[in-house]
Scaffold this motif. Structure first.
Motif, PDB file in Angstrom:
ATOM      1  N   GLU A 229      36.007  46.413  32.086  1.00  0.00           N
ATOM      2  CA  GLU A 229      35.433  45.317  32.874  1.00  0.00           C
ATOM      3  C   GLU A 229      36.531  44.545  33.610  1.00  0.00           C
ATOM      4  O   GLU A 229      36.375  44.161  34.767  1.00  0.00           O
ATOM      5  CB  GLU A 229      34.636  44.369  31.970  1.00  0.00           C
ATOM      6  N   ARG A 230      37.638  44.349  32.926  1.00  0.00           N
ATOM      7  CA  ARG A 230      38.755  43.617  33.537  1.00  0.00           C
ATOM      8  C   ARG A 230      39.366  44.430  34.684  1.00  0.00           C
ATOM      9  O   ARG A 230      39.817  43.858  35.683  1.00  0.00           O
ATOM     10  CB  ARG A 230      39.811  43.294  32.479  1.00  0.00           C
ATOM     11  N   GLU A 233      37.410  43.691  37.722  1.00  0.00           N
ATOM     12  CA  GLU A 233      37.682  42.327  38.172  1.00  0.00           C
ATOM     13  C   GLU A 233      38.984  42.263  38.965  1.00  0.00           C
ATOM     14  O   GLU A 233      39.067  41.609  40.009  1.00  0.00           O
ATOM     15  CB  GLU A 233      37.763  41.389  36.972  1.00  0.00           C
ATOM     16  N   ASP A 237      39.907  42.081  43.707  1.00  0.00           N
ATOM     17  CA  ASP A 237      40.806  41.211  44.465  1.00  0.00           C
ATOM     18  C   ASP A 237      41.846  42.011  45.239  1.00  0.00           C
ATOM     19  O   ASP A 237      42.773  41.436  45.802  1.00  0.00           O
ATOM     20  CB  ASP A 237      41.505  40.249  43.485  1.00  0.00           C
TER      21      ASP A 237
END
Length: 395
Positions: A229-230, A233, A237
């Motif tokens: 999940e990270r 994330e 970006d």
């Protein structure tokens, strides 16, 4: 004029399990071994002292580049060779290393890029990664590393070569790297400390190109830690277009891998398409496109791309950046076939996965036969194939 000499420069920490193999393998090819220990507590120091001509212990400076540059300051050779403690020269590569000095240390050569073979753990989908890195270069004060984590020296080498007329060569003298084949605990201990340093690099990046590079490296660490999940994330970006094609391909591959792990095949397919848009000769691009389509129920298209993944992997064996582990790939094929209700083919690919002597041409023939079976049983399969021409690219 004196003959050129080669100094091996290393920074190490807790590499007792692998360091002796490294130093034994490289000793015949260098004139000097410089080892800098940054705080080992596992007996690494004793091994280093036995082999090193110059041995130093320093407190960890909080930067891989600072530690690496300190090791360069200790070297007396006209040229530098860089290896890490979890790397070595394979016996099969000794003949190419015996020719290294004549090529890399020749007059007018500023640096030699060597192919580094990153080996992955047993059961990994990727058997190995092959990438070129600046590992030999002239020993001058102007050539030094920068970057707290992924210490880089290419720009310094290129600048020096530009002003001094030196060549930068690719020399086929492989280095084998075991750093990605460690167990889970070792990988976690090794990579977790890098998260803070990489975040600092992102926050202090002088421009968007550097910022994108450090975001990509931060996401890579989270992949190693399996924090899926990270990973998404961090990649959310990332400006992929700010990366070099080499790093952009890898970033799309890691995003596709992460999306697959999280059960998001549409997102994985999007990034597999991006991989194919950058490089059509890499089997991993076809593989992620294939399993994404299989997961989306597009069986005929998926098998078509799966066949292409196998074909490209066979054609570019050892020369592609990422080489597929056939056994792991076949095991995944069997699983996807079972999920699609193709129990017969699933049993076939299970048997293939257990056969270390499998001829790639037999596997391709079996896949093509399976495609025919699917098309015959599904009246819409041929139409699906025609609707996905952008994915059917030759290597």
């Amino acid at each position: 004029m004196s003959a050129p000499t080669l100094s091996l420069c290393m920074i190490v920490k807790n590499e007792s399990a692998l360091l002796e193999r490294c130093l034994t393998s490289v000793r015949p090819f260098v004139d000097e071994i410089v080892v800098v220990d940054t705080g080992s507590d596992d007996g690494t120091q004793d091994i280093a002292r036995r082999y090193a001509d110059v041995y130093r212990e320093i407190e960890w400076p909080g930067s891989f580049s600072d530690a690496r540059n300190y090791s360069l300051d200790q070297a007396s050779g006209s040229h530098i060779l860089i290896l890490d403690g979890d790397e070595y020269i394979d016996d099969a590569d000794v003949p190419t290393w015996q020719r290294l000095r004549a090529q890399a240390l020749a007059d007018g050569v500023a640096s030699a890029l060597l192919p580094v073979h990153n080996l992955f753990g047993e059961g990994s989908l990727i058997r190995s990664e092959r990438m070129w890195q600046e590992r030999v270069y002239v020993n001058v004060p102007e050539i030094r590393y920068f970057g707290k984590v992924h210490n880089q020296i290419g720009q310094a080498i290129q600048k020096w070569a530009h002003y001094n007329g030196g060549q930068i060569l690719k020399v086929e003298a492989p280095v084998t790297h075991l750093g990605y084949a460690h167990g889970v605990d070792k990988m976690r201990d090794k990579y977790t400390p890098r998260l803070v340093l990489l975040q600092d690099e992102i926050d202090e990046a002088p421009n968007e190109i550097h910022r994108a590079y450090y975001i990509y490296q931060l996401a890579t660490v989270h992949v190693v830690l399996r924090d899926w999940e990270r990973v998404l994330e961090v990649f959310a970006d990332l400006d992929y277009d700010a990366l070099t094609p080499h790093n952009r391909f890898y970033s799309h591959m890691l995003t596709a891998q992460t999306a697959t792990q999280l059960g998001r095949p549409a997102l994985a397919l999007e990034h597999a398409n991006a991989m194919l848009g950058i490089e059509r000769g890499e089997p991993m691009a076809y593989f992620y496109a294939a399993i994404s389509m299989l997961s989306l129920g597009q069986i005929a298209d998926g098998l078509l791309l799966y066949t292409e993944a196998v074909r490209v992997n066979q054609k570019r064996r050892g020369m592609a950046r990422f080489n597929l582990n056939s056994g792991a790939m076949l095991a995944r094929t069997a699983l996807l076939c079972r999920r699609a209700g193709l129990t017969g083919p699933a049993r076939l690919f299970d048997r293939f996965a257990d056969d270390d002597t499998l001829d790639g041409s037999l596997l391709i023939a079996a896949l093509e036969e399976l495609q025919t079976l699917v098309v015959r049983s599904d009246p819409n399969a041929a139409q699906h194939v025609r609707q996905a021409p952008q994915l059917r690219m030759s290597a």
